[in-house]
Design an enzyme around this catalytic site. Structure first.
Site, short mmCIF file in Angstrom:
data_model
loop_
_atom_site.label_atom_id
_atom_site.label_comp_id
_atom_site.label_asym_id
_atom_site.label_seq_id
_atom_site.Cartn_x
_atom_site.Cartn_y
_atom_site.Cartn_z
N THR A 1 2.70 -3.69 7.26
CA THR A 1 3.30 -3.40 5.94
C THR A 1 4.80 -3.22 6.03
O THR A 1 5.57 -3.84 5.29
CB THR A 1 2.67 -2.12 5.37
OG1 THR A 1 1.26 -2.19 5.56
CG2 THR A 1 2.96 -1.99 3.89
N LYS B 1 6.90 14.89 11.26
CA LYS B 1 8.17 14.80 10.54
C LYS B 1 8.95 16.11 10.66
O LYS B 1 10.17 16.12 10.85
CB LYS B 1 7.92 14.45 9.08
CG LYS B 1 7.40 13.03 8.88
CD LYS B 1 6.89 12.82 7.47
CE LYS B 1 6.42 11.38 7.25
NZ LYS B 1 5.70 11.21 5.98
N GLY C 1 5.67 3.58 1.98
CA GLY C 1 5.55 2.27 1.34
C GLY C 1 6.41 1.26 2.05
O GLY C 1 7.37 1.61 2.74
#
Lengths: 402, 402
Positions: free
Chosen positions: B13, B198, B296
């Site tokens: 992706t 993160k 995304g």
């Protein structure tokens, strides 16, 4: 890593914040050697070492120990004289003076290039929000489409009192002045000049193009009336003073400062009180929203400190986008949809509307909502300054949240 | 300014997003010379030049034309092998692999130093939000007090369906999977590991300290029940999965990932759906809030592009805060106020509460609200994983909006 020895110009609200913050930042390797002020004898309620203050600029400019000048005086002309002289001598400068920078940026860039030195000014736009640095470094590509935001804390505070606390404009302005969020002469903020200057600086770092202040439509909130406020409330929007620069084609962008009807689903709707908020929109990342304190002594000083620390590592703006092959050109040939309220000034007949979609007359005030080109608004600029006239942008060409 | 010649690892992706974005960015001076994939014959529906794909890492590592490796494969071990080998050969790398980076950051920093090269990874934390770069460059001083945020889009999407759309957890998870915001095996997100990795990376750039994953309390949302959701709704708060690193004294900080009751006046309350939002709190600038798409294909790819552009100008992380004189130390000796719901696992007696302020039993489920030390929660970590147990942090030591 050479320790930073600072000559500070100005010991007003921001200058005092800087003095306090530099003292606190243990790892900054920075020290203020000299502070130039207008009146050396004015009592300041600060415990300053003897000999720190001077009223002669040359005491700083000529001091060979000083390797960074921090300039936060409030006179743009004096500021330009000092900053340009420092750059000519190869001394790097950190400045927070948006008026001076916005008016003289092309010269200031040239001076930096000619003398191989640096001018940093992140504090000049949106105080503690790192807008300039992010536009310069992180959004360093052609994907950027729009920067839009609330750049002025004073007017936002006033309008928040009106729309969140149901005050009328005059009492909101008075409250803002009492709370220290508006000057006794608030025209610089209210007329949109503060937002305009910030927008000019932002545009240089967003798109690599400098546009002079007089070429940009700048409408303020000074003529807002109860009728405008009532209208906005009925439509369930807030009126906010919004500055924006927007790509309208691959090779063109527009920019302006105007009151705007802001709907509840927009990010900037919830930027209230003295806060600033900036939306950065790009082709691939959609929208980024940055939010924080845009003014005030310590927020601005902390932004200055970030620039000081950046100098410790030799950082300078590269103005990379100015050397892009295909920089977009500034255009005013764009159509806006505006709400225009008027009294005796007969705006429907005096402005060259392309289309008037709504028209209302009443004893309280009249308005039209219609489409008109930005160029035509700029050409009739004088009309729009009439005390019975208030214009607000109604965003149409942007989708969804922005 | 040397044009960037990229060897890309991974064409999933994110890799496809990078391929598309690099093609679009005219001023990037960047070109993808080679793409390494696992299966060279897999149909990809992309019109790729012949010879672009390879299944041999050495075709990229040995190619003398390639001066930047971009690594976006999903296997952390293979990723570490490639990235560390590239750094050893002096080839700079841009990576988005948070698991790999969070697990190996000390080694990766050492490799960068030893071989004079650079590893950039802003895309690894919060996708398109430039958190790492801002912490490293702009919040480069000792004023930073706290970084707190919603770092995981999947769990936030699920919890938004629950709290904004009144769905139950199972259907919310199903919707997230259908919308592509959760994996078919969602445990990495739901158990909090994505947020944890993160947070570890953020902490290195916020405070200059690396803390290994196993030392940090990480509680997810997998065991949330209808009773928890009902309770939160009654209290008019949302449950969100929050990661935070907080200075608790001049010389100490703590960090953890936990579901949290978030009140309406907090910035992160309005971070909904797949978005990420980060609050940076400092001594002088109060709070800054950054908000955007955290994941995304294109948002992540645009963040990778920013790192690629940064390499064009030779940018590297300096890890400046790691060399600060007085770095704060990680502590778990802090008291939290938590909501603890349980069934058969008798939490009131099994956990060493310092104080239980509220206690409730019902056929639907039982809970206590009490104060307990973080260290004690970590010591009883196994208990908290029981399927009938759900914990949520109730923020008390932070004021006002955060």
């Amino acid at each position: 890593m050479k320790p930073i020895k600072i000559g500070l110009f100005g010991l007003g609200t921001v200058g005092r914040g800087i003095y306090s913050i530099i003292g606190r930042a243990k790892n900054a390797h920075a020290e203020i050697l000299r502070i130039a002020v207008r009146d050396i004898n004015r009592p300041r309620g600060l415990d300053l070492p003897a000999g720190l203050l001077t009223d002669r600029a040359d005491d700083i400019l000529d001091d060979p120990r000083i390797n960074l000048i921090v300039e936060v005086i409030d006179d743009p002309d004096a500021s330009f004289a000092i900053v340009s002289e420092a750059l000519r001598r190869g001394i790097p400068v950190v400045s927070g003076n948006k008026t001076m920078i916005a008016r003289h940026l092309p010269q200031l860039i040239e001076l930096q290039r000619a003398h191989g030195t640096a001018l940093l000014y992140d504090a000049s736009s949106c105080g503690s929000i790192p807008v300039i640095r992010n536009l310069e470094e992180y959004y360093d590509n052609d994907l950027l489409l729009e920067v839009k935001g609330i750049l002025n804390g004073s007017t936002n505070y006033i309008l928040s009192r009106v729309f969140d606390h149901d005050e009328d404009y005059d009492s909101a302005l008075r409250h803002a002045q009492e709370a220290g969020f508006a000057e006794s002469d608030p025209s610089f903020d209210i007329d949109g000049l503060d937002s305009l200057y910030k927008l000019i600086i932002i545009t240089v770092h967003a798109l690599g193009v400098y546009v002079a202040p007089e070429r940009i439509l700048t409408l303020g909130i000074g003529h807002i009336s109860d009728a405008d406020i009532r209208y906005a409330r009925e439509k369930r929007v807030k009126i906010k003073l919004v500055a924006q620069v927007v790509k309208v084609a691959d090779d063109a962008f527009t920019m302006f400062v105007m009151p705007e009807f802001v709907a509840r689903n927009k990010y900037i709707y919830s930027v209230d009180d003295e806060y600033n908020g900036v939306v950065i929109r790009g082709e691939c990342y959609d929208r980024q929203f940055m939010f924080g304190k845009g003014a005030g002594s310590l927020p601005t000083a902390s932004s200055i400190l970030s620039d000081v620390m950046a100098r410790l590592h030799g950082y300078r703006y590269e103005y990379k986008k100015m050397s892009y092959l295909d920089r977009p050109a500034y255009t005013t040939d764009v159509e806006l949809t505006v709400y225009a309220r008027y009294g005796a000034t007969d705006l429907p007949s005096l402005l060259p509307w392309r289309h008037i979609g709504e028209s209302y007359r009443s004893d309280d005030g009249n308005y039209v909502i219609g489409r008109i080109s930005l160029a035509d608004l700029i050409a009739r600029r004088g009309l729009l300054d009439a005390p019975d006239v208030f214009l607000a942008n109604i965003p149409t060409f942007f989708t969804d949240r922005d």
